[in-house]
Write a protein that holds these residues in place. Structure first.
Motif, PDB file in Angstrom:
ATOM      1  N   THR A   1    -115.163-115.681  -5.995  1.00  0.00           N
ATOM      2  CA  THR A   1    -114.470-114.398  -6.097  1.00  0.00           C
ATOM      3  C   THR A   1    -115.356-113.429  -6.865  1.00  0.00           C
ATOM      4  N   CYS A   2    -115.179-112.149  -6.570  1.00  0.00           N
ATOM      5  CA  CYS A   2    -115.983-111.113  -7.203  1.00  0.00           C
ATOM      6  C   CYS A   2    -115.099-109.913  -7.470  1.00  0.00           C
ATOM      7  N   GLU A   3    -115.254-109.313  -8.636  1.00  0.00           N
ATOM      8  CA  GLU A   3    -114.566-108.065  -8.949  1.00  0.00           C
ATOM      9  C   GLU A   3    -115.625-107.012  -9.246  1.00  0.00           C
ATOM     10  N   PHE A   4    -115.710-106.022  -8.377  1.00  0.00           N
ATOM     11  CA  PHE A   4    -116.652-104.922  -8.522  1.00  0.00           C
ATOM     12  C   PHE A   4    -115.892-103.751  -9.114  1.00  0.00           C
ATOM     13  N   LYS A   5    -116.387-103.169 -10.193  1.00  0.00           N
ATOM     14  CA  LYS A   5    -115.667-102.076 -10.845  1.00  0.00           C
ATOM     15  C   LYS A   5    -116.655-101.037 -11.339  1.00  0.00           C
TER      16      LYS A   5
ATOM     17  N   GLN B   1    -108.529-101.326  -9.282  1.00  0.00           N
ATOM     18  CA  GLN B   1    -109.608-101.340  -8.309  1.00  0.00           C
ATOM     19  C   GLN B   1    -109.181-100.569  -7.057  1.00  0.00           C
TER      20      GLN B   1
ATOM     21  N   GLU C   1    -114.159-100.053  -4.174  1.00  0.00           N
ATOM     22  CA  GLU C   1    -114.570-101.149  -5.051  1.00  0.00           C
ATOM     23  C   GLU C   1    -114.227-102.501  -4.424  1.00  0.00           C
ATOM     24  N   LYS C   2    -113.091-102.598  -3.747  1.00  0.00           N
ATOM     25  CA  LYS C   2    -112.730-103.846  -3.054  1.00  0.00           C
ATOM     26  C   LYS C   2    -113.715-104.147  -1.934  1.00  0.00           C
TER      27      LYS C   2
ATOM     28  N   SER D   1    -116.833-105.436  -3.475  1.00  0.00           N
ATOM     29  CA  SER D   1    -116.597-106.818  -3.905  1.00  0.00           C
ATOM     30  C   SER D   1    -116.820-107.782  -2.754  1.00  0.00           C
TER      31      SER D   1
END
Length: 140
Positions: free
Chosen positions: A94-98, A112, A116-117, A120
């Motif tokens: 899993t990845c959370e890009f912010k 998010q 951004e999703k 990710s």
């Protein structure tokens, strides 16, 4: 002067984070002769600053700065899945890009957003082939 261990001791010369009101200025990155506009030769890299281990709670972390771009990345896990229905013989990446709230022309919200999703999912697609998920059963 006291030492602040929570701040990253970055380079002396850095670009401040400044948002300008009004129109965005678009400037060409490459001149008509094919040379970069920032004074570099065609085969030179931009100056950069790198540091690892910047987030103490993470298993691994890094900070990179190249001109006005500043990125912090942290890796957490693997950790065991708490739900029975998520059991799998293969781990899950899993990845959370912010974006930082102040990093864009329009201030970002805490939650998010769709861009951004999407980023990710790009990061997950890029990293999944490099991570041995079959060795991490029942993990997230």
């Amino acid at each position: 002067m006291p030492v602040d261990n929570k701040r990253i001791a970055g380079p002396e010369i850095t670009q401040p984070v400044v948002l300008r009101e009004g129109k965005r200025l678009r400037k060409l990155l490459i001149s008509s002769e094919g040379q970069p506009q920032d004074g570099r030769k065609a085969d030179e890299l931009r100056p950069m600053f790198l540091r690892s281990g910047v987030v103490s709670q993470a298993r691994g972390s890094a900070y990179i700065e190249m001109q006005r771009t500043k990125v912090t990345c942290a890796v957490y896990g693997p950790r065991e899945s708490s739900r029975q229905q998520e059991f799998s013989l293969k781990g899950k990446l899993t990845c959370e890009f912010k974006f930082a709230p102040f990093s864009c022309w329009q201030r970002r919200q805490h939650m998010q957003d769709s861009e951004e999703k999407e980023f990710s999912s790009f990061v997950v697609q890029a990293l999944e082939p490099a991570v041995c998920l079959e060795y991490m059963t029942r993990t997230l």
